[in-house]
Design an enzyme around this catalytic site. Structure first.
Site, PDB file in Angstrom:
ATOM      1  N   GLU A  91     106.869 -54.868  26.496  1.00  0.00           N
ATOM      2  CA  GLU A  91     108.081 -55.276  25.734  1.00  0.00           C
ATOM      3  C   GLU A  91     109.434 -54.882  26.397  1.00  0.00           C
ATOM      4  OE1 GLU A  91     106.142 -54.032  21.372  1.00  0.00           O
ATOM      5  OE2 GLU A  91     108.419 -53.957  21.477  1.00  0.00           O
ATOM      6  N   CYS A 104     116.512 -52.820  27.359  1.00  0.00           N
ATOM      7  CA  CYS A 104     115.717 -51.575  27.091  1.00  0.00           C
ATOM      8  C   CYS A 104     114.325 -51.994  27.748  1.00  0.00           C
ATOM      9  CB  CYS A 104     115.562 -51.100  25.628  1.00  0.00           C
ATOM     10  SG  CYS A 104     114.141 -49.848  25.175  1.00  0.00           S
ATOM     11  N   CYS A 111     100.809 -46.018  26.835  1.00  0.00           N
ATOM     12  CA  CYS A 111     101.270 -44.508  26.890  1.00  0.00           C
ATOM     13  C   CYS A 111     100.076 -43.461  26.671  1.00  0.00           C
ATOM     14  CB  CYS A 111     102.414 -44.458  26.088  1.00  0.00           C
ATOM     15  SG  CYS A 111     103.344 -42.848  26.349  1.00  0.00           S
ATOM     16  N   CYS A 115     102.414 -39.306  21.081  1.00  0.00           N
ATOM     17  CA  CYS A 115     103.107 -39.018  19.943  1.00  0.00           C
ATOM     18  C   CYS A 115     102.797 -39.337  18.629  1.00  0.00           C
ATOM     19  CB  CYS A 115     104.635 -39.112  20.226  1.00  0.00           C
ATOM     20  SG  CYS A 115     105.414 -38.367  21.713  1.00  0.00           S
ATOM     21  N   CYS A 118     104.506 -42.736  17.126  1.00  0.00           N
ATOM     22  CA  CYS A 118     104.694 -43.722  17.943  1.00  0.00           C
ATOM     23  C   CYS A 118     103.840 -44.946  17.990  1.00  0.00           C
ATOM     24  CB  CYS A 118     105.425 -43.248  19.235  1.00  0.00           C
ATOM     25  SG  CYS A 118     105.678 -44.572  20.635  1.00  0.00           S
ATOM     26  N   GLU A 159     105.945 -43.704  29.258  1.00  0.00           N
ATOM     27  CA  GLU A 159     106.618 -42.241  29.678  1.00  0.00           C
ATOM     28  C   GLU A 159     107.116 -42.292  31.062  1.00  0.00           C
ATOM     29  OE1 GLU A 159     108.113 -39.654  28.294  1.00  0.00           O
ATOM     30  OE2 GLU A 159     108.562 -39.209  30.336  1.00  0.00           O
ATOM     31  N   SER A 190     114.706 -42.206  29.319  1.00  0.00           N
ATOM     32  CA  SER A 190     114.258 -41.181  28.298  1.00  0.00           C
ATOM     33  C   SER A 190     112.768 -40.542  28.561  1.00  0.00           C
ATOM     34  CB  SER A 190     114.422 -41.990  26.956  1.00  0.00           C
ATOM     35  OG  SER A 190     113.773 -41.278  25.838  1.00  0.00           O
ATOM     36  N   LEU A 214     113.482 -34.898  21.242  1.00  0.00           N
ATOM     37  CA  LEU A 214     113.207 -33.679  20.932  1.00  0.00           C
ATOM     38  C   LEU A 214     112.510 -33.760  19.457  1.00  0.00           C
ATOM     39  CD1 LEU A 214     113.908 -30.675  21.404  1.00  0.00           C
ATOM     40  CD2 LEU A 214     116.085 -30.993  20.169  1.00  0.00           C
ATOM     41  N   CYS A 332     109.151 -49.874  18.415  1.00  0.00           N
ATOM     42  CA  CYS A 332     108.916 -50.247  19.779  1.00  0.00           C
ATOM     43  C   CYS A 332     107.303 -49.906  19.936  1.00  0.00           C
ATOM     44  CB  CYS A 332     109.438 -49.102  20.565  1.00  0.00           C
ATOM     45  SG  CYS A 332     109.254 -49.232  22.314  1.00  0.00           S
TER      46      CYS A 332
HETATM   47  N1  SAH Z   1     108.405 -41.915  26.309  1.00  0.00           N
HETATM   48  C1  SAH Z   1     109.739 -41.779  26.357  1.00  0.00           C
HETATM   49  C2  SAH Z   1     110.424 -43.070  26.322  1.00  0.00           C
HETATM   50  C3  SAH Z   1     109.854 -44.177  25.338  1.00  0.00           C
HETATM   51  S1  SAH Z   1     110.317 -43.994  23.631  1.00  0.00           S
HETATM   52  C4  SAH Z   1     110.173 -40.821  25.509  1.00  0.00           C
HETATM   53  O1  SAH Z   1     109.378 -40.225  24.720  1.00  0.00           O
HETATM   54  O2  SAH Z   1     111.272 -40.390  25.232  1.00  0.00           O
HETATM   55  C5  SAH Z   1     111.819 -44.253  23.289  1.00  0.00           C
HETATM   56  C6  SAH Z   1     112.380 -43.243  21.995  1.00  0.00           C
HETATM   57  O3  SAH Z   1     111.657 -43.684  20.705  1.00  0.00           O
HETATM   58  C7  SAH Z   1     111.832 -41.725  22.165  1.00  0.00           C
HETATM   59  O4  SAH Z   1     112.826 -40.885  21.618  1.00  0.00           O
HETATM   60  C8  SAH Z   1     110.744 -42.050  21.108  1.00  0.00           C
HETATM   61  O5  SAH Z   1     110.201 -40.561  20.720  1.00  0.00           O
HETATM   62  C9  SAH Z   1     111.224 -42.824  19.909  1.00  0.00           C
HETATM   63  N2  SAH Z   1     110.103 -43.299  19.011  1.00  0.00           N
HETATM   64  C10 SAH Z   1     108.903 -43.412  19.189  1.00  0.00           C
HETATM   65  N3  SAH Z   1     108.364 -43.959  18.109  1.00  0.00           N
HETATM   66  C11 SAH Z   1     109.465 -44.031  17.409  1.00  0.00           C
HETATM   67  C12 SAH Z   1     109.266 -44.462  15.941  1.00  0.00           C
HETATM   68  N4  SAH Z   1     108.404 -44.918  15.015  1.00  0.00           N
HETATM   69  N5  SAH Z   1     110.526 -44.415  15.289  1.00  0.00           N
HETATM   70  C13 SAH Z   1     111.624 -43.941  15.886  1.00  0.00           C
HETATM   71  N6  SAH Z   1     111.627 -43.669  17.184  1.00  0.00           N
HETATM   72  C14 SAH Z   1     110.713 -43.691  17.889  1.00  0.00           C
END
Ligand code: SAH
Length: 338
Positions: A91, A104, A111, A115, A118, A159, A190, A214, A332
């Site tokens: 995307e 973006c 990935c 997390c 996500c 990532e 990020s 964080l 996302c």
């Molecule tokens: N892997 C990288 C970049 C991709 S995610 C990272 O972890 O930073 C971009 C941002 O969206 C990150 O801060 C991630 O934690 C956040 N993110 C992922 N899923 C999300 C969700 N469901 N709601 C809000 N933010 C989310």
């Protein structure tokens, strides 16, 4: 023989490639310039036809195709599912801000960071993108929107620090003056917090903006939502971030997705304020995008307001992420998941 992707070559490599075909080196650099403008090989009128023909044969040169395009009625945000020549899909999102156009992009197909909130990680990692494929995302979105892109954020699927070499190549490609010539200061990467790569990044690309996901004020909560926290404890993450700031003189943005009942309490805000007070940082509060099947809900608006006020009073710079394209909003990674 596997074909190389034309977008992967840096200017110096183009020079060599052209010479290997018995052409002048500058012909290669011309091609690099044309590609950055979104031209296809047949359109490169000042490049010898013979060279274009062998390149068509020997290289993969197609930009990714737009498979799904969603446009916001309210602010023009465009969210696209792009398909690379090998069928891999990622995307990209195009956004208009008062300071310019921003895109973006994704750095991997899927990935492996896991997390729990996500969508992008639900099916694991398929493969990493190359630097040229990341550049091709930008060029494909320029072509689609017919707009110039002034800012690139690498916050889509994947990532980026789990794909450091490609990321590094992408930054060199998009910054090269012979091509797209984007300032490194207009790029943000990020990461979920891969410490060796944060340290390396401070050495390699101190001008690029860094955001760190964080999402928690302490180790216990962070471990619940982010498996990477088990590999790199919270305190080590903070030490590495402090060292980054000292080395580069640049402010880190901490991203903090507000999840109801998990990390959105006033006590969490106070804990975070304590930690970040007096540092050159910036906290970006993101209302959680709810992803089906995760069991997490978005924090209530009054929670977000209260949380942000506590940080502010403690002198921590904080913003609440403006939601662009809220009418097409899906977290996302959800386009790809579908
Ligand atoms: N892997 C990288 C970049 C991709 S995610 C990272 O972890 O930073 C971009 C941002 O969206 C990150 O801060 C991630 O934690 C956040 N993110 C992922 N899923 C999300 C969700 N469901 N709601 C809000 N933010 C989310």
């Amino acid at each position: 023989m596997e074909q190389r992707y034309v977008f992967d070559l840096l200017p110096a490599e183009w020079k060599e490639a052209a010479e290997a075909y018995g052409e002048k080196g500058f012909r290669g650099k011309q091609i690099f310039g044309w590609l950055a403008k979104g031209a296809e090989l047949p359109e490169m009128s000042n490049v010898p036809k013979r060279l274009r023909e062998v390149l068509m044969e020997d290289y993969e040169w197609h930009l990714p195709e737009v498979v799904i395009e969603q446009t916001s009625e309210t602010d023009g945000t465009k969210k696209c599912l792009l398909e690379f020549p090998d069928g891999s899909r990622v995307e990209s999102v195009f956004m208009k801000y008062h300071y310019g156009n921003s895109i973006c992009i994704s750095s991997q197909v899927g990935c492996r960071m896991g997390c729990t909130f996500c969508a992008s990680t639900r099916k694991g990692l398929v493969r990493s993108l190359s630097g040229g494929e990341m550049l091709a995302e930008v060029l494909a979105m320029c072509k689609l929107t017919k707009e110039e892109i002034n800012h690139v954020v690498i916050m889509g699927i994947g990532e980026p620090f789990d794909n450091y070499e490609s990321l590094s190549r992408f930054l060199q490609l998009i910054h090269a003056p012979e091509g797209y010539n984007l300032s490194l200061r207009n790029i943000t990467v990020s990461t979920c917090g891969l410490l060796p790569e944060i340290a390396q990044f401070a050495e390699d690309f101190p001008q690029v903006n860094l955001a760190v996901s964080l999402h928690a004020p302490n180790d216990e909560i962070r471990r619940r939502t982010m498996p990477i926290a088990r590999k790199y404890p919270y305190e080590q993450l903070m030490d590495t971030c402090r060292a980054y700031t000292e080395k580069t003189g640049r402010r880190i943005t901490f991203e903090y997705a507000m999840i109801a009942g998990v990390n959105d309490g006033d006590e969490h805000a106070r804990e975070l304020a304590e930690l970040l007070g007096g540092w050159l940082t910036h906290v970006n509060l993101i209302p959680l995008n709810e992803v089906e099947g995760t069991g997490y809900a978005k924090a209530k608006e009054d929670r977000i307001r209260s949380f942000s006020r506590i940080l502010e009073h403690a002198g921590v710079a904080v913003t609440v992420r403006r939601t662009l394209g809220s009418d097409i909003d899906a977290a996302c990674g959800q386009l790809r998941l579908r």
